[in-house]
Design a protein around this motif. Structure first.
Motif, short mmCIF file in Angstrom:
data_model
loop_
_atom_site.label_atom_id
_atom_site.label_comp_id
_atom_site.label_asym_id
_atom_site.label_seq_id
_atom_site.Cartn_x
_atom_site.Cartn_y
_atom_site.Cartn_z
N HIS A 147 71.22 8.66 61.13
CA HIS A 147 70.99 7.26 60.80
C HIS A 147 71.02 6.42 62.08
O HIS A 147 71.32 6.92 63.18
CB HIS A 147 71.99 6.74 59.76
CG HIS A 147 73.43 6.85 60.14
ND1 HIS A 147 73.99 6.16 61.19
CD2 HIS A 147 74.45 7.58 59.61
CE1 HIS A 147 75.27 6.43 61.29
NE2 HIS A 147 75.58 7.30 60.35
N HIS A 148 70.69 5.15 61.94
CA HIS A 148 70.44 4.30 63.11
C HIS A 148 71.63 4.25 64.08
O HIS A 148 71.46 4.39 65.30
CB HIS A 148 70.08 2.88 62.67
CG HIS A 148 69.88 1.93 63.82
ND1 HIS A 148 68.71 1.90 64.57
CD2 HIS A 148 70.71 1.01 64.37
CE1 HIS A 148 68.83 0.99 65.52
NE2 HIS A 148 70.03 0.42 65.43
N SER A 208 72.02 7.49 65.90
CA SER A 208 70.89 7.66 66.83
C SER A 208 71.09 6.84 68.09
O SER A 208 70.85 7.32 69.21
CB SER A 208 69.58 7.26 66.14
OG SER A 208 69.30 8.10 65.05
N ASP A 212 67.66 -4.14 73.27
CA ASP A 212 66.43 -4.25 72.49
C ASP A 212 65.49 -3.07 72.77
O ASP A 212 64.87 -2.52 71.85
CB ASP A 212 65.72 -5.56 72.79
CG ASP A 212 66.47 -6.77 72.22
OD1 ASP A 212 67.30 -6.55 71.31
OD2 ASP A 212 66.23 -7.90 72.68
N LYS A 229 66.80 0.03 71.05
CA LYS A 229 66.54 0.02 69.61
C LYS A 229 65.09 0.39 69.32
O LYS A 229 64.80 1.05 68.31
CB LYS A 229 66.87 -1.35 69.03
CG LYS A 229 68.37 -1.64 68.96
CD LYS A 229 68.64 -3.01 68.34
CE LYS A 229 70.13 -3.26 68.19
NZ LYS A 229 70.42 -4.59 67.60
N ARG A 230 64.19 -0.01 70.20
CA ARG A 230 62.78 0.35 70.00
C ARG A 230 62.58 1.86 70.15
O ARG A 230 61.84 2.48 69.38
CB ARG A 230 61.90 -0.41 71.00
CG ARG A 230 61.73 -1.89 70.68
CD ARG A 230 61.07 -2.64 71.82
NE ARG A 230 59.73 -2.12 72.12
CZ ARG A 230 58.99 -2.53 73.15
NH1 ARG A 230 59.50 -3.44 74.00
NH2 ARG A 230 57.79 -2.03 73.35
N VAL A 233 64.91 4.14 69.65
CA VAL A 233 65.58 4.75 68.50
C VAL A 233 64.70 4.67 67.26
O VAL A 233 64.59 5.63 66.48
CB VAL A 233 66.95 4.08 68.25
CG1 VAL A 233 67.50 4.46 66.88
CG2 VAL A 233 67.93 4.47 69.34
N HIS A 234 64.03 3.54 67.07
CA HIS A 234 63.11 3.40 65.94
C HIS A 234 61.97 4.40 66.05
O HIS A 234 61.57 5.02 65.05
CB HIS A 234 62.57 1.97 65.90
CG HIS A 234 61.55 1.75 64.81
ND1 HIS A 234 61.90 1.64 63.49
CD2 HIS A 234 60.19 1.63 64.88
CE1 HIS A 234 60.80 1.46 62.76
NE2 HIS A 234 59.75 1.46 63.58
N TYR A 235 61.45 4.57 67.26
CA TYR A 235 60.36 5.54 67.47
C TYR A 235 60.81 6.96 67.15
O TYR A 235 60.07 7.73 66.53
CB TYR A 235 59.90 5.46 68.93
CG TYR A 235 58.93 6.54 69.32
CD1 TYR A 235 57.58 6.44 69.01
CD2 TYR A 235 59.36 7.68 70.01
CE1 TYR A 235 56.68 7.44 69.37
CE2 TYR A 235 58.47 8.68 70.36
CZ TYR A 235 57.13 8.56 70.04
OH TYR A 235 56.25 9.55 70.39
N ASP A 285 63.08 7.96 65.08
CA ASP A 285 63.24 8.10 63.63
C ASP A 285 64.25 9.18 63.25
O ASP A 285 63.99 10.03 62.39
CB ASP A 285 61.89 8.40 62.99
CG ASP A 285 61.89 8.19 61.48
OD1 ASP A 285 62.81 7.52 60.99
OD2 ASP A 285 60.98 8.71 60.80
#
Length: 666
Positions: free
Chosen positions: A358-359, A362, A382, A385-386, A388-390, A392
């Motif tokens: 999970h976020h 990660s 920031d 977080k980008r 980490v979003h990539y 997934d």
């Protein structure tokens, strides 16, 4: 206990001793006890292959051992061989932190430290040899060597060791047992290198750990499944390190898929399994069938823990392990695989599917690799977080990108993130592509590429209808892709989904077909499809229209959703006369559909949902004899042209809230 290629150590224990004093007595018994306890133990000539240079092999073995046991007997110092061995042992202790356990066998630590008693006599001889040497350079060399030996003995005597007469009332058997226990404590009973940051591992391993420790006599097999890079091997290593002591024998067979593909790979795995289970005893095996018999015999008579890592074929299981009825009561087997259905339900107690992080987990894992701490440094939150979003939730991606961005400036991070939007990171794709390469034939590979490029998020049944019409055996193909975690089907919406990095991997395979000219690729989607059809690469499109792959897929199903170009000005549908389904959803700059659409005699679906600036339909729409479904929801500015043959919206017929359906009666 077993070694693994993941570990930098070839041996758990290096034994240093004077052969004439203890080889056939104390040291022999100690060696046997260590091996029986599962420690891979080096003992000079017994562990060196014939033809190997002894000094080089000894030096290598010292460096590759986690702990050295130095048996200091009365005549130890009279052996220059032993003294020369002691120096690098202590150097490894200082430089690498390798443990050293001195055993004072019928000698006093003070005699060793001060070189008294038999040690004094040995050094008097060495000093006499120095004095007798006539060559000045040779004399200086010998003097330095003797000085080093004395320093080494003082150093080893100062280490915490074990004295025979002070332990177990001098009984050697009890003394040896205590030595084995101390070795185990010094090793911290870990035989496989764990990942440096085991974030969330306890939660993911809880159920299997409880299963390993349930104390039952049932034979058990658990499969840990998931996509590449999700952490299956990490979990298996963690569980192995926690539990191998509970079993009479244990083995961790790493990278079975890779090893079994090499010459005699299965035989090598069988040999390693037998060596691990039989505490270092080497079995001569010349073929896999013979190995199956030997493995069967070994597993039948002891409770074992075996990890079979990265299995992808049933014959690998048969050759290395075989069926459940081989196993002694209480034995446990852990299998890691990218194939969900490799084992039948009757053969496995549990299939544990590893989910992504999970976020919060990660971000913590990524931060350790990018910043050396559990959170981003100031100014990088920031951007982190980008990334980490990539990623997934995929640990492999978090580790790779964290390591590659570590220490870089904000500008580099920004550039790297923009690049990832177009070209996925190579090391991640290489790992993920293993699952694609393992697909059994070109049919399944092409099916995967079609879905990755064009059908992710689409209804499963609708996709099957489309692709079956293009010559695919789609149902069995989807089954095979799901088996390898390349595809999932939503339980509620019946839509096809895949981890976006898996989708990126598939699209990158297609992109590599023609990196410079999109028109040279077998499949096109979204903006690149728009660019090609806009006339920028008309010559290549013409060539593509004659290729079977694009004729059956890209030119039958064209998805230009969210294209931002002036579609109505430049699209020429005469280039794709065989198109059956056209999706122009949310093309906000689409003002009118090109008149050339009238050539699409096979068009079944036209989806214009969300084209909010669309003002009129083409006058040629009445030519679309096969058109079955026209979706116009969200086209708020659409009006009908007067004095044309185009159907009115009333004629089209309203379907619920999502669009319009029309059957041509012309």
């Amino acid at each position: 206990m077993a070694t693994t290629s993941a570990s930098p150590f070839a041996y758990h224990v290096f034994l240093s001793f004077r052969g004439q004093d203890t080889r056939k007595t104390f040291t022999d018994h100690l060696y046997t006890a260590l091996v029986q306890a599962g420690f891979q133990t080096f003992r000079d000539k017994d562990s060196i292959e014939r033809g190997k240079y002894l000094n080089l092999e000894l030096s290598k073995a010292i460096k590759e051992s986690r702990i050295s046991i130095v048996v200091l007997s009365k005549n130890y110092a009279s052996s220059t061989w032993c003294l020369n061995e002691l120096v690098p042992i202590l150097e490894c202790n200082k430089s690498r932190g390798a443990a050293v356990l001195p055993i004072f066998y019928d000698v006093e630590p003070s005699d060793v430290r001060k070189q008294e008693g038999s040690f004094k006599k040995a050094f008097e001889k060495y000093e006499n040899e120095v004095e007798a040497e006539r060559d000045p350079d040779r004399k200086m060399e010998l003097a330095e060597r003797v000085k080093g030996w004395k320093a080494a003995l003082r150093q080893v005597a100062d280490l915490t060791g074990m004295v025979l007469k002070n332990e177990a009332d001098g009984h050697e058997s009890k003394f040896i047992k205590k030595i084995v226990e101390v070795v185990g404590d010094k090793m911290k009973r870990t035989v496989l290198n764990d990942a440096p940051h085991l974030i969330g591992i306890d939660l993911r391993a809880t159920d299997i750990n409880s299963w390993l420790q349930d104390g039952s006599n049932d034979v058990g097999i658990v499969a840990i499944c998931g996509i590449g890079g999700i952490g299956k091997t990490t979990i298996a290593k963690y569980l192995y390190n926690l539990n191998f002591e509970r079993f009479e024998g244990s083995s961790f067979l790493a990278s079975i898929r890779e090893v079994s593909g090499q010459p005699d790979g299965l035989v090598r795995l069988q040999r390693q399994l037998l060596s691990d289970i039989l505490k270092g005893k080497k079995e001569k095996i010349y073929n896999a069938d013979q190995g199956i018999v030997r493995v069967k015999e070994a597993l039948r008579c002891r409770k074992v823990l075996v990890v079979l890592d990265d299995v992808d074929q049933v014959d690998q299981l048969d050759a290395v392990l075989g069926m459940r009825d081989w196993l002694y009561p209480g034995s446990k087997i852990i299998i890691t695989t990218r194939r969900k259905q490799l084992l039948k339900a009757s053969e496995v107690d549990t299939v544990d599917e590893v989910v992504g992080m999970h976020h919060t987990e990660s971000l913590e894992l990524f931060s350790w690799y990018a910043f050396g701490q559990d959170h981003p440094i100031e100014g990088y939150m920031d951007y982190s977080k980008r990334v980490v979003h990539y990623c997934d939730g995929l640990p492999l991606a978090l580790q790779v990108l964290g390591s590659s961005l570590s220490g870089e400036s904000i500008d580099v991070w920004e550039s790297a993130l923009k690049k990832l939007e177009s070209i996925p990171e190579g090391e991640i794709l290489k790992k993920l592509k293993i699952s694609y390469d393992s697909l059994q034939d070109d049919h399944d590979k092409n099916l995967f590429l079609n879905i990755a490029c064009l059908f992710v998020g689409k209804d499963k049944d609708w996709t099957i209808t489309i692709l079956d019409g293009c010559g695919f055996y789609t149902k069995i193909g989807i089954h095979n892709l799901i088996d390898r975690y390349l595809l999932t089907v939503g339980q509620r919406d019946n839509k096809l989904w895949m981890h976006h990095l898996i989708q990126d991997m598939g699209r990158e395979i297609v992109r590599q077909e023609s990196t410079e000219e999109p028109g040279g690729r077998s499949r096109l989607w979204q903006q690149e499809a728009f660019n090609v059809l806009s006339g920028k690469t008309v010559r290549i499109i013409y060539l593509m229209s004659t290729s079977m792959a694009l004729l059956l897929i890209s030119l039958k199903m064209l998805d230009l959703s969210h294209s931002h170009g002036l579609v109505s000005d430049i699209l020429d549908f005469s280039l794709v006369p065989n198109l059956e389904r056209l999706v122009l959803k949310h093309c906000i700059n689409l003002i009118e559909v090109p008149e050339s659409i009238g050539v699409l005699q096979r068009l079944v679906l036209l989806n214009l949902k969300g084209c909010q600036n669309l003002r009129k339909l083409p006058t040629t729409i009445h030519r679309l004899k096969s058109l079955d479904k026209l979706i116009l929801s969200g086209c708020s500015k659409l009006y009908d042209l007067d004095n044309t043959k185009a159907p009115t919206l009333t004629q089209l017929g309203l379907i619920a809230d999502f669009g319009f359906k029309w059957k041509s009666n012309t």
